[in-house]
Design a protein around this motif. Sequence first.
Motif, PDB file in Angstrom:
ATOM      1  N   UNK A 166       3.936 -42.805 -17.499  1.00  0.00           N
ATOM      2  CA  UNK A 166       3.284 -42.136 -16.294  1.00  0.00           C
ATOM      3  C   UNK A 166       4.472 -40.840 -15.865  1.00  0.00           C
ATOM      4  N   UNK A 167       3.768 -39.779 -15.478  1.00  0.00           N
ATOM      5  CA  UNK A 167       4.678 -38.620 -15.073  1.00  0.00           C
ATOM      6  C   UNK A 167       4.803 -38.710 -13.638  1.00  0.00           C
ATOM      7  N   UNK A 168       5.853 -37.768 -13.341  1.00  0.00           N
ATOM      8  CA  UNK A 168       6.041 -37.465 -11.867  1.00  0.00           C
ATOM      9  C   UNK A 168       4.712 -37.024 -11.263  1.00  0.00           C
ATOM     10  N   UNK A 169       3.901 -36.089 -11.795  1.00  0.00           N
ATOM     11  CA  UNK A 169       2.666 -35.644 -11.366  1.00  0.00           C
ATOM     12  C   UNK A 169       1.793 -36.625 -11.126  1.00  0.00           C
ATOM     13  N   UNK A 170       1.908 -37.797 -11.838  1.00  0.00           N
ATOM     14  CA  UNK A 170       0.661 -38.773 -11.633  1.00  0.00           C
ATOM     15  C   UNK A 170      -0.105 -39.200 -12.974  1.00  0.00           C
ATOM     16  N   UNK A 171      -0.141 -38.018 -13.901  1.00  0.00           N
ATOM     17  CA  UNK A 171      -0.731 -38.382 -15.333  1.00  0.00           C
ATOM     18  C   UNK A 171       0.065 -38.850 -16.053  1.00  0.00           C
ATOM     19  N   UNK A 172      -0.791 -39.645 -17.034  1.00  0.00           N
ATOM     20  CA  UNK A 172      -0.094 -40.178 -18.247  1.00  0.00           C
ATOM     21  C   UNK A 172       0.048 -39.269 -19.281  1.00  0.00           C
ATOM     22  N   UNK A 173       1.383 -39.021 -19.939  1.00  0.00           N
ATOM     23  CA  UNK A 173       1.855 -38.099 -20.859  1.00  0.00           C
ATOM     24  C   UNK A 173       2.058 -39.119 -22.130  1.00  0.00           C
ATOM     25  N   UNK A 174       1.379 -38.562 -23.179  1.00  0.00           N
ATOM     26  CA  UNK A 174       1.652 -39.206 -24.545  1.00  0.00           C
ATOM     27  C   UNK A 174       2.667 -38.279 -25.279  1.00  0.00           C
ATOM     28  N   UNK A 175       3.621 -38.752 -26.129  1.00  0.00           N
ATOM     29  CA  UNK A 175       4.291 -38.102 -26.965  1.00  0.00           C
ATOM     30  C   UNK A 175       3.590 -37.356 -28.155  1.00  0.00           C
ATOM     31  N   UNK A 184       8.732 -35.281 -15.941  1.00  0.00           N
ATOM     32  CA  UNK A 184       9.615 -36.305 -15.752  1.00  0.00           C
ATOM     33  C   UNK A 184       8.826 -37.591 -16.040  1.00  0.00           C
ATOM     34  N   UNK A 185       9.206 -38.364 -16.784  1.00  0.00           N
ATOM     35  CA  UNK A 185       8.385 -39.546 -17.067  1.00  0.00           C
ATOM     36  C   UNK A 185       9.140 -40.964 -16.448  1.00  0.00           C
ATOM     37  N   UNK A 186       8.465 -42.017 -16.375  1.00  0.00           N
ATOM     38  CA  UNK A 186       9.014 -43.102 -15.599  1.00  0.00           C
ATOM     39  C   UNK A 186       8.714 -44.221 -16.652  1.00  0.00           C
ATOM     40  N   UNK A 187      10.064 -44.941 -16.784  1.00  0.00           N
ATOM     41  CA  UNK A 187       9.871 -46.222 -17.876  1.00  0.00           C
ATOM     42  C   UNK A 187      10.561 -47.241 -17.180  1.00  0.00           C
ATOM     43  N   UNK A 188      10.188 -47.883 -15.990  1.00  0.00           N
ATOM     44  CA  UNK A 188      10.818 -48.859 -15.212  1.00  0.00           C
ATOM     45  C   UNK A 188      11.035 -50.126 -15.785  1.00  0.00           C
ATOM     46  N   UNK A 189      10.216 -50.572 -16.966  1.00  0.00           N
ATOM     47  CA  UNK A 189      10.503 -51.698 -17.476  1.00  0.00           C
ATOM     48  C   UNK A 189      11.329 -51.546 -18.914  1.00  0.00           C
TER      49      UNK A 189
END
Length: 165
Positions: free
Chosen positions: A36-45, A111-116
């Motif tokens: 998930x990105x800061x904008x709320x959408x999912x981004x895939x490499x 910006x992407x989030x990887x909390x786990x």
Amino acid sequence: MNNPITILAAAVALSGAVSLARAEAINVPAPDFTLESRSGENLRLEDHRGEVVMLNFWASWCGPCRQEMPLMDDLYAQYKDLGFTILAVNVDENREEAHRFLDSVPVDYPILYDPESTVSELYEVQAMPTTVMIDRDGNARYVHYGFQSGYEDDYEAQIRELVRE
């Protein structure tokens, strides 16, 4: 241990080069992921295939990240029209800490989030920040551990090389 990044990380760790390495030249497939990105959408490499990607793992508590991110933003502004992007993966468990950091160090790249830390583990991240340069074909070509003043010159040289390919 079939993951090419795992093999690289193990080889570098065994050599003792992690603390000494400015950049390791590699050429292995970059593992795909979606976050998930800061904008709320999912981004895939994989959706960035055809672009040069600077994959940067960072944390709000990381002093060198605070120093590095504005320099990366300059590189992003300079090269984004040439098929270059930055995916900055935050590893904080609490997203609010990342937001506070970004309020004081604003950047324009995703910006992407990887909390786990699933993607961080996939890439065997052992230092903050860790940066992986990925070519247009989806291959990880360079990996950087940590950041010191002057690394931005290495980043720029590698971006220029990979954009020209």
